[in-house]
Scaffold this active site. Structure first.
Site, PDB file in Angstrom:
ATOM      1  N   LEU A  77       0.762  -1.536   0.507  1.00 12.80           N
ATOM      2  CA  LEU A  77       0.180   0.043  -0.269  1.00 12.80           C
ATOM      3  C   LEU A  77       1.070   1.402   0.091  1.00 12.80           C
ATOM      4  CD1 LEU A  77      -2.599  -0.792   2.392  1.00 12.80           C
ATOM      5  CD2 LEU A  77      -3.247  -0.156   0.040  1.00 12.80           C
ATOM      6  N   ASP A  78       0.606   2.564  -0.907  1.00  4.70           N
ATOM      7  CA  ASP A  78       1.389   3.395  -1.103  1.00  4.70           C
ATOM      8  C   ASP A  78       1.319   4.170   0.658  1.00  4.70           C
ATOM      9  OD1 ASP A  78       2.168   3.551  -3.474  1.00  4.70           O
ATOM     10  OD2 ASP A  78       0.147   4.306  -4.113  1.00  4.70           O
ATOM     11  N   PRO A  79       2.288   4.880   0.626  1.00  3.80           N
ATOM     12  CA  PRO A  79       2.027   5.814   2.112  1.00  3.80           C
ATOM     13  C   PRO A  79       0.604   6.236   2.627  1.00  3.80           C
ATOM     14  CG  PRO A  79       3.913   5.601   1.366  1.00  3.80           C
ATOM     15  CD  PRO A  79       3.443   5.299  -0.599  1.00  3.80           C
TER      16      PRO A  79
END
Length: 338
Positions: A77-79
């Site tokens: 998951l992206d930040p």
């Protein structure tokens, strides 16, 4: 509850974590590794003895900071994103590939009028476009073309490689793409607009802005693949300082789907521009926020692990810390004893 007995320890398994927005997936893995390496649930007596007395490291120090327990995640998951992150420990890591192509569910907020290099609010502003003409009805009417089996083109600012070089390098350096980016077949099982926020929200466009030189580099890269694209701004002619409209989408998609691309392409389809400002994954295969189907498994809130990282927790009558008990309650054991 899975059967966890002293005679079966240590074990391998899978469990879900509710990742918060902000940290990277790798930082989550690093912190969890600090915990599992110190737990009799996953580490044998020999490994526990080796690490005995060592303090928990709250920042990764490369190889020197790695512990001897195998751990990984089943889909980054992206930040910016929060939500379900599937974790594998020990032999559970061998099962993580199952979650790359599984069905996933997301909710995401699109902010209209501006597109960015990363297709989300973490990036730089590349182009602005009119948005006042966009209504809930127009967005809902456009959803059909993004539902079902579709061909989706990954963004040029992605880590996918073409002839050995990441796409984002072509874009940043202004190197013409040798050929068009190959579209991927994905399945959008469902896509619905669940909330029209309009201008009643606190989101805003990124403050970072692409320079004319940066825009030229991207245009050059795409022109090399025969794509006639212009990143020239098309600002609103009136009320330019008004808060742009936003709306929330909910979707159920196949593995490999770029949620950011759906938002980007949908905004184009209604004659505007848009980017992701929130992204939540509520399902990754059988791991979910709230179980609704047979076989669903709930996830452990990250706050539980944060408490464990303080290394000052009491244990219950069975000798487990709170985070260990929470994991045991939601754990999917893989292949029994390691």
């Amino acid at each position: 509850m899975p059967k966890v007995s002293l005679s079966s320890l240590p074990i391998s398994g899978l469990f879900g974590v509710v990742k918060p927005s902000g940290p990277t997936s790798m930082s989550i893995i690093h912190d969890l590794q600090q915990l599992v390496a110190r737990s009799k649930l996953f580490a044998d007596e020999e490994k526990l003895e080796k690490i005995k007395g060592k303090k928990i490291q709250h920042k990764s120090r490369g190889k020197r900071g790695r512990e001897a327990i195998k751990i990984g995640q089943g889909g980054t998951l992206d930040p910016l994103a929060d939500g379900v992150l599937v974790i594998g420990v020990g032999k559970g890591t061998k099962k993580l590939s199952d979650f790359l192509n599984c069905t996933k569910e997301y909710s995401t907020t699109c902010l209209l009028g501006c597109e960015t290099d990363t297709y989300d609010s973490e990036g730089s502003r590349m182009r602005v476009a009119p948005w006042r003409h966009v209504t809930r009805e127009k967005v809902e009417a456009a959803l059909a073309q993004f539902t079902g089996e579709i061909m989706q083109t990954p963004p040029i600012f992605s880590a996918l490689k073409m002839d050995g070089m990441p796409l984002y390098d072509y874009a940043r350096k202004g190197i013409p793409l040798p050929r068009p980016i190959e579209p991927r077949k994905v399945v959008i099982h469902s896509l619905e607009l669940v909330e029209w926020k309009g201008t009643d929200h606190s989101f805003s466009w990124p403050t970072k802005i692409f320079s004319d030189e940066d825009k030229k580099a991207v245009e050059t890269a795409l022109h090399g693949a025969g794509e006639d694209i212009s990143l020239k701004d098309e600002p609103e002619t009136e009320a330019a300082d008004e808060t742009p409209a936003a709306f929330v989408l909910k979707m159920k998609v196949s593995g490999g789907t770029y949620v950011r691309s759906i938002v980007h392409d949908l905004a184009h389809a209604v004659g505007s521009a848009g980017h992701v400002v929130t992204l939540t994954r509520s399902r990754q295969g059988r791991f979910v926020f709230e179980p609704t189907e047979e076989g669903d498994r709930a996830c452990v809130p990250w706050e539980v692990f944060e408490k464990g990282l303080k290394d000052s927790e009491d244990v219950d009558e069975d000798g487990w810390k709170e985070w260990e008990r929470e994991v045991i309650d939601r754990l999917e054991i893989v292949d029994g004893k390691k």
